[in-house]
Motif scaffolding. Structure first.
Motif, mmCIF file in Angstrom:
data_model
loop_
_atom_site.group_PDB
_atom_site.id
_atom_site.type_symbol
_atom_site.label_atom_id
_atom_site.label_comp_id
_atom_site.label_asym_id
_atom_site.label_seq_id
_atom_site.Cartn_x
_atom_site.Cartn_y
_atom_site.Cartn_z
ATOM 1 N N THR A 6 0.816 -1.222 0.000
ATOM 2 C CA THR A 6 0.000 0.000 0.000
ATOM 3 C C THR A 6 0.846 1.268 0.000
ATOM 4 O OG1 THR A 6 -0.125 0.015 2.421
ATOM 5 C CG2 THR A 6 -1.848 -1.197 1.233
ATOM 6 N N ILE A 7 2.149 1.132 0.201
ATOM 7 C CA ILE A 7 3.024 2.305 0.236
ATOM 8 C C ILE A 7 3.236 2.840 -1.171
ATOM 9 C CG2 ILE A 7 5.392 3.064 0.723
ATOM 10 C CD1 ILE A 7 5.437 1.146 3.049
ATOM 11 N N LYS A 8 3.126 4.132 -1.315
ATOM 12 C CA LYS A 8 3.387 4.790 -2.601
ATOM 13 C C LYS A 8 4.821 5.332 -2.570
ATOM 14 C CE LYS A 8 -1.359 6.078 -3.762
ATOM 15 N NZ LYS A 8 -1.981 5.276 -2.709
ATOM 16 N N GLU A 9 5.566 5.021 -3.607
ATOM 17 C CA GLU A 9 6.974 5.409 -3.648
ATOM 18 C C GLU A 9 7.366 5.811 -5.056
ATOM 19 O OE1 GLU A 9 9.975 3.257 -1.192
ATOM 20 O OE2 GLU A 9 10.870 2.782 -3.145
ATOM 21 N N VAL A 10 8.111 6.889 -5.144
ATOM 22 C CA VAL A 10 8.631 7.383 -6.428
ATOM 23 C C VAL A 10 10.131 7.540 -6.291
ATOM 24 C CG1 VAL A 10 8.616 9.268 -8.099
ATOM 25 C CG2 VAL A 10 6.483 8.565 -7.003
ATOM 26 N N ASN B 74 26.784 18.307 -5.690
ATOM 27 C CA ASN B 74 28.076 18.429 -5.010
ATOM 28 C C ASN B 74 28.764 17.090 -4.775
ATOM 29 O OD1 ASN B 74 27.975 21.323 -4.591
ATOM 30 N ND2 ASN B 74 26.433 20.930 -3.013
ATOM 31 N N PHE B 75 27.985 16.040 -4.613
ATOM 32 C CA PHE B 75 28.523 14.740 -4.202
ATOM 33 C C PHE B 75 28.888 13.904 -5.427
ATOM 34 C CE2 PHE B 75 28.305 10.403 -2.538
ATOM 35 C CZ PHE B 75 28.961 10.532 -1.333
ATOM 36 N N PRO B 76 30.179 13.674 -5.703
ATOM 37 C CA PRO B 76 30.573 12.901 -6.897
ATOM 38 C C PRO B 76 30.410 11.405 -6.669
ATOM 39 C CG PRO B 76 32.517 13.609 -5.700
ATOM 40 C CD PRO B 76 31.343 14.187 -4.967
ATOM 41 N N VAL B 77 29.921 10.704 -7.685
ATOM 42 C CA VAL B 77 29.742 9.253 -7.584
ATOM 43 C C VAL B 77 30.446 8.491 -8.707
ATOM 44 C CG1 VAL B 77 27.545 9.385 -6.359
ATOM 45 C CG2 VAL B 77 27.548 9.428 -8.850
ATOM 46 N N ASN B 78 30.884 9.184 -9.743
ATOM 47 C CA ASN B 78 31.526 8.490 -10.858
ATOM 48 C C ASN B 78 32.861 7.877 -10.469
ATOM 49 O OD1 ASN B 78 29.387 9.228 -12.436
ATOM 50 N ND2 ASN B 78 30.432 10.913 -13.454
ATOM 51 N N ARG B 79 33.498 8.410 -9.444
ATOM 52 C CA ARG B 79 34.797 7.877 -9.028
ATOM 53 C C ARG B 79 34.697 6.433 -8.584
ATOM 54 N NH1 ARG B 79 36.863 12.890 -5.193
ATOM 55 N NH2 ARG B 79 36.869 14.536 -6.790
ATOM 56 N N PHE B 80 33.609 6.067 -7.932
ATOM 57 C CA PHE B 80 33.431 4.681 -7.489
ATOM 58 C C PHE B 80 32.344 3.969 -8.288
ATOM 59 C CE2 PHE B 80 30.975 7.517 -4.741
ATOM 60 C CZ PHE B 80 29.719 6.959 -4.748
ATOM 61 N N GLN B 81 32.024 4.516 -9.478
ATOM 62 C CA GLN B 81 31.045 3.924 -10.388
ATOM 63 C C GLN B 81 29.701 3.708 -9.696
ATOM 64 O OE1 GLN B 81 32.975 0.369 -11.845
ATOM 65 N NE2 GLN B 81 34.284 1.512 -13.253
ATOM 66 N N GLY B 82 29.299 4.709 -8.924
ATOM 67 C CA GLY B 82 28.028 4.631 -8.220
ATOM 68 C C GLY B 82 26.936 5.445 -8.899
ATOM 69 N N GLU B 83 25.798 5.493 -8.263
ATOM 70 C CA GLU B 83 24.646 6.239 -8.771
ATOM 71 C C GLU B 83 23.940 6.911 -7.599
ATOM 72 O OE1 GLU B 83 22.058 3.738 -11.010
ATOM 73 O OE2 GLU B 83 23.577 3.209 -12.514
ATOM 74 N N LYS B 84 23.153 7.950 -7.947
ATOM 75 C CA LYS B 84 22.388 8.684 -6.932
ATOM 76 C C LYS B 84 20.924 8.774 -7.367
ATOM 77 C CE LYS B 84 24.895 12.479 -7.072
ATOM 78 N NZ LYS B 84 25.420 13.815 -6.716
ATOM 79 N N ALA B 85 20.054 8.811 -6.383
ATOM 80 C CA ALA B 85 18.617 8.917 -6.661
ATOM 81 C C ALA B 85 17.940 9.641 -5.509
ATOM 82 C CB ALA B 85 17.998 7.539 -6.867
ATOM 83 N N VAL B 86 16.763 10.198 -5.816
ATOM 84 C CA VAL B 86 15.895 10.792 -4.803
ATOM 85 C C VAL B 86 14.643 9.935 -4.707
ATOM 86 C CG1 VAL B 86 14.760 12.885 -4.002
ATOM 87 C CG2 VAL B 86 16.747 13.049 -5.488
ATOM 88 N N VAL B 87 14.191 9.688 -3.494
ATOM 89 C CA VAL B 87 13.029 8.831 -3.269
ATOM 90 C C VAL B 87 12.000 9.596 -2.457
ATOM 91 C CG1 VAL B 87 12.187 6.667 -2.294
ATOM 92 C CG2 VAL B 87 14.456 6.762 -3.335
ATOM 93 N N LEU B 88 10.763 9.612 -2.951
ATOM 94 C CA LEU B 88 9.616 10.112 -2.193
ATOM 95 C C LEU B 88 8.773 8.920 -1.783
ATOM 96 C CD1 LEU B 88 8.497 13.205 -4.328
ATOM 97 C CD2 LEU B 88 9.665 13.250 -2.123
ATOM 98 N N SER B 89 8.437 8.828 -0.513
ATOM 99 C CA SER B 89 7.741 7.638 -0.047
ATOM 100 C C SER B 89 6.828 7.968 1.121
ATOM 101 C CB SER B 89 8.756 6.570 0.367
ATOM 102 O OG SER B 89 8.120 5.430 0.900
#
Length: 344
Positions: free
Chosen positions: A59-63, A282-297
């Motif tokens: 039932t949780i709505k998440e984007v 501001n936060f780099p992630v390509n150095r460790f081959q990572g990814e970033k996301a924003v979550v609304l829940s």
């Protein structure tokens, strides 16, 4: 002369029910019917709880909006350390198909960032974080002091790698009217972290408490200037800092960033419509081959959208029932064999 036996103290225990081990006791008599009933009831309970937890999580709505590639220009800029003082912004529009009623929470999510490394976890100073001694950097290698030998506060690898993107959510009434969604940062930490594990030094002027120290290398400003809007949210008791310092167990994790302030247009939650995330990258992630996301829940009484607890109960119930049917089959077979020999 030999001492008489009457003169020697007796080593026998007192003649009491406790010391003579004569207290009445109950000996549990487990029959096959009782054991099978216990396994059956346990299986029913676990399966029932598992189904309820899974239905609650559904039932949780998440984007979730991944902005690693969408802010590629900013990511490329941040890869060069010489551009640390250059600001880079990107806007990510999206559509919320359904209204998110009730309390809405905003998280940032990182992929491929290992906060569970042993040396990373140990690289912190607890005496510094509770405000006892801001210059205690003994356990903070490799971020103990600056190149000038000045102690770093807060020191350590965890503090130095703090997530520092700024995320603002806007509600787009139309192409020309954009309403900033009121999000607040208070109440996002554990109570024990906020009021027990993290404390500022006992100084009236917070900047004076940090005198003789310097900021972490990756920070754009010192700890006592983290929140310009709320002076009480600076130093070691800054909410974003406290949330980041609680390390994650897995390389993919999300941490609470903001929560919805239900006022004006958002008293019932987030209405369906057009939105956009305005991000200061501001936060780099390509150095460790990572990814970033924003979550609304949203949340329910059972917590977030994770299915782990519900699946764990379901698996436990299924295994218990499997054991129940196996023991039942063995019990019936043995009883039939016993009846067969009795009839002969």
């Amino acid at each position: 002369m030999k001492r008489k036996s009457q003169d020697c103290p007796s080593r026998l225990p007192d003649n009491s029910a406790v010391k003579q081990q004569q207290l009445p006791a109950y000996r549990l008599q487990l029959s096959a019917n009782k054991i099978l009933s216990g396994f059956f009831a346990t299986g029913v309970f676990c399966l029932g709880v598992g189904v309820i937890l899974l239905l609650s999580a559904k039932t949780i709505k998440e984007v979730e909006i991944n902005y690693t590639e969408k802010c590629a220009n900013c990511a490329k800029l941040r890869e060069n350390a010489a551009n640390f003082d250059k600001e880079c912004n990107c806007s990510i529009p999206f559509v919320l198909p359904e209204t998110m009623k009730g309390n809405v929470y905003m998280y940032y999510k990182l992929y491929g960032f290992y906060q569970n490394l042993y040396r990373y976890i140990l690289s912190r100073s607890n005496s510094q974080l509770v405000g006892t001694d801001v210059k205690d950097v003994r356990n903070c290698a490799p971020f103990k002091t600056s190149h000038n030998g000045i102690p770093i506060a807060p020191c350590g690898a965890i503090a130095n790698s703090m997530f520092n993107d700024t995320i603002i959510l806007s509600y787009n009434l139309n192409s020309s009217i954009h309403i900033k969604v009121p999000m607040i940062r208070s109440g996002i930490t554990w109570w024990t972290d906020k009021y027990v594990k993290f404390q500022n030094p006992s100084f009236q002027n917070l900047s004076s408490a940090f005198a003789g120290t310097t900021k972490p290398p990756n920070w754009p400003k010192p700890a006592y200037e983290l929140d310009e809007e709320d002076p009480g949210n600076n130093g070691f008791i800054n909410d974003d800092f406290i949330v980041w310092m609680r390390t994650a167990a897995f390389p993919t994790f999300k941490k609470l960033y903001r929560r919805l302030h239900r006022i004006e247009h958002f008293t019932e939650g987030l209405p369906a419509g057009s939105y956009s995330f305005n991000i200061t990258y501001n936060f780099p992630v390509n150095r460790f081959q990572g990814e970033k996301a924003v979550v609304l829940s949203t949340l329910t009484w059972s917590g977030g959208s994770s299915l782990f607890l519900g699946l764990a109960y379901m698996v436990t119930g299924a295994v218990t029932w499997l054991a129940f049917f196996s023991m039942l089959a063995v019990h019936l077979r043995l009883r039939e064999r016993k009846m067969f020999f009795l009839q002969q």
